[in-house]
Design an enzyme around this catalytic site. Structure first.
Site, PDB file in Angstrom:
ATOM      1  N   SER A   1     -13.405  -3.975   1.746  1.00 16.57           N
ATOM      2  CA  SER A   1     -14.521  -3.357   0.931  1.00 16.57           C
ATOM      3  C   SER A   1     -15.857  -3.415   1.353  1.00 16.57           C
ATOM      4  CB  SER A   1     -14.080  -3.726  -0.549  1.00 16.57           C
ATOM      5  OG  SER A   1     -12.929  -3.396  -0.904  1.00 16.57           O
ATOM      6  N   PRO A   2     -16.196  -3.049   2.435  1.00 22.46           N
ATOM      7  CA  PRO A   2     -17.805  -3.135   3.085  1.00 22.46           C
ATOM      8  C   PRO A   2     -18.547  -2.173   2.278  1.00 22.46           C
ATOM      9  CG  PRO A   2     -16.338  -1.935   4.589  1.00 22.46           C
ATOM     10  CD  PRO A   2     -15.561  -2.361   3.525  1.00 22.46           C
TER      11      PRO A   2
ATOM     12  N   TYR B   1       0.928  -1.192   0.280  1.00 21.98           N
ATOM     13  CA  TYR B   1       0.017   0.052  -0.109  1.00 21.98           C
ATOM     14  C   TYR B   1       0.927   1.209  -0.067  1.00 21.98           C
ATOM     15  CZ  TYR B   1      -3.795  -3.027   1.624  1.00 21.98           C
ATOM     16  OH  TYR B   1      -5.116  -3.910   1.718  1.00 21.98           O
TER      17      TYR B   1
ATOM     18  N   GLY C   1     -23.621   5.727  -2.284  1.00 23.89           N
ATOM     19  CA  GLY C   1     -24.835   6.658  -2.638  1.00 23.89           C
ATOM     20  C   GLY C   1     -24.440   7.443  -3.756  1.00 23.89           C
ATOM     21  N   LYS C   2     -23.153   7.472  -4.193  1.00 27.08           N
ATOM     22  CA  LYS C   2     -22.687   8.481  -5.389  1.00 27.08           C
ATOM     23  C   LYS C   2     -22.766   7.722  -6.718  1.00 27.08           C
ATOM     24  CE  LYS C   2     -17.875   7.811  -4.428  1.00 27.08           C
ATOM     25  NZ  LYS C   2     -16.716   8.563  -3.760  1.00 27.08           N
TER      26      LYS C   2
ATOM     27  N   GLY D   1     -15.922  -0.695  -2.321  1.00 32.41           N
ATOM     28  CA  GLY D   1     -14.709   0.520  -2.941  1.00 32.41           C
ATOM     29  C   GLY D   1     -15.406   1.947  -3.159  1.00 32.41           C
ATOM     30  N   GLY D   2     -16.767   2.143  -2.657  1.00 33.71           N
ATOM     31  CA  GLY D   2     -17.362   3.266  -3.042  1.00 33.71           C
ATOM     32  C   GLY D   2     -18.845   2.950  -3.887  1.00 33.71           C
ATOM     33  N   LEU D   3     -18.961   1.981  -4.386  1.00 30.78           N
ATOM     34  CA  LEU D   3     -20.099   1.530  -5.114  1.00 30.78           C
ATOM     35  C   LEU D   3     -21.481   1.645  -4.229  1.00 30.78           C
ATOM     36  CD1 LEU D   3     -21.381   0.141  -7.728  1.00 30.78           C
ATOM     37  CD2 LEU D   3     -21.420  -1.852  -6.088  1.00 30.78           C
TER      38      LEU D   3
END
Ligand SMILES: NC(=O)c1ccc[n+]([C@@H]2O[C@H](COP(=O)([O-])OP(=O)(O)OC[C@H]3O[C@@H](n4cnc5c(N)ncnc54)[C@H](OP(=O)(O)O)[C@@H]3O)[C@@H](O)[C@H]2O)c1
Length: 327
Positions: free
Chosen positions: A208-209, A53, A217-218, A212-214
């Site tokens: 990745s709960p 990372y 809400g966006k 990864g951003g899915l």
């Protein structure tokens, strides 16, 4: 913050683990420090990292930043890091050979500024190295006190079960913790990994709960944010490439709006509500993103709500085809 036992170890960890993959990448040093402080103030004692990372081109920077932040309170923390990814120019600066692992752990400890890590993850399964070579290297590191508990990430259940069998046969410290991907969008772990963890009392810190951003809400069928990992990172773009993920994102956002709770809070709370999960690993690029993830620790998701959220995405098929027997 609630705390729970880390699998069969005698160690107590916060029910939320903070993932530091953004340190030195999406988040600069100052933002990383602010997120770390906020996590500590919220009661988090559990931080996940990896030698690779925030990414192959800057491998080691996240560990170095985390190391600088934990210095004054190391003994109050549970720290994990990982080995497998390519961290140098040589062809052997990667994977799970004893040769690479012995060097990699020293480099990680140096960057983290500590003499041991609680959890050391084999970050992926290595098809080119005999499993017993890697497990024996882990055992030697346990006996040397450099790592306290062996762990694996992204391994299939049969690989995990084989590793447990090998440890029992050789009287090695068996795996203590698993790190699978797990969210409402990625439910494969439900089929074999989570049942195996329950049966053998293995800790599970799933990653990745929020997909990864899915599930933040966006995203929706047509909706896309100006910036985001699912748009900017080729690996994630591919992972969540199918249209059905964006349909799920839209259904999920609508559900959360109906409950007036931030989607990130619901996404993390749904993972936490699974009794096989010790702690979801949450990620964020700034304090604003972090807040709704922390709020999940305070959210009580009752069984009816849990069932409603679960019904928003298809459950994966069972591990064998004799499915009528389960009814
Ligand atoms: N073992 C493994 O192979 C593996 C793999 C991945 C991660 N991990 C670990 O798990 C940790 C968490 O993984 P993850 O980052 O994939 O978790 P995640 O919670 O599913 O995704 C986090 C990302 O979602 C977006 N996001 C989060 N909160 C948001 C909010 N409130 N509003 C809008 N967008 C938001 C941000 O990305 P954008 O701003 O870019 O949209 C953020 O970086 C990592 O730090 C790492 O420690 C392990």
């Amino acid at each position: 913050m609630q705390y729970t036992m880390l699998g069969d170890t005698g160690v107590e960890v916060s029910r939320v683990c903070f993932g530091t993959m953004s340190f030195g990448g999406d988040a600069d040093r100052q933002t990383s420090a602010a997120m770390y402080r906020r996590c500590r103030d919220a009661g988090i004692n559990f931080f996940d990292c990896a030698d690779v990372y925030p990414g192959a081109d800057a491998a080691g920077v996240s560990e170095e930043i985390l190391g600088s932040l934990i210095r004054s309170e190391r003994d109050q923390l549970v720290i994990s890091t990982k080995v497998y990814g390519k961290v140098g120019p040589d062809r052997n600066d990667q994977r799970l050979s004893r040769r690479h692992m012995m060097r990699a752990v020293e480099n990680s400890l140096q960057r983290l500024g500590t003499d041991r890590v609680e959890l050391y993850f084999l970050h992926n399964f290595d098809d080119l190295t005999a499993m017993e070579e890697s497990l024996r290297a882990m055992e030697d590191l346990v006996r040397a006190g450099k790592i306290l508990y062996p762990a694996v990430s992204n391994w299939a259940a049969w690989q995990i079960a084989s590793a447990i069998g090998a440890a029992e046969m050789h009287n090695w410290r068996r795996l203590a913790c698993l790190q699978p991907m797990y969210s409402l969008a990625k439910r494969q772990a439900e089929v074999e990994i989570l049942p195996l963890a329950r049966a053998r009392n293995l800790a599970v810190i799933s990653y990745s709960p929020v997909g990864g951003g899915l599930l933040s809400g966006k995203y929706g069928r047509k909706a896309r944010p100006g910036q985001g990992r699912l748009l900017d990172n080729a690996m994630y773009k591919k992972r969540y490439g199918e249209g059905s993920y964006y349909e799920l994102a839209e259904r999920f956002s609508r559900h959360c709006a109906g409950r007036a709770v931030h989607p990130v809070t619901v996404a993390v709370a749904w993972v936490m509500a699974n009794d096989a999960v010790t702690a979801p690993i949450v990620g964020a690029r700034n304090l604003q993103q972090l807040e709704p993830a922390l709020a999940a620790a305070e959210l009580e998701m009752d069984p009816d709500w849990y069932a409603e959220v679960s019904a928003l995405s298809p459950a994966p098929p069972p591990a064998h085809d004799r499915s009528e027997a389960a009814e």
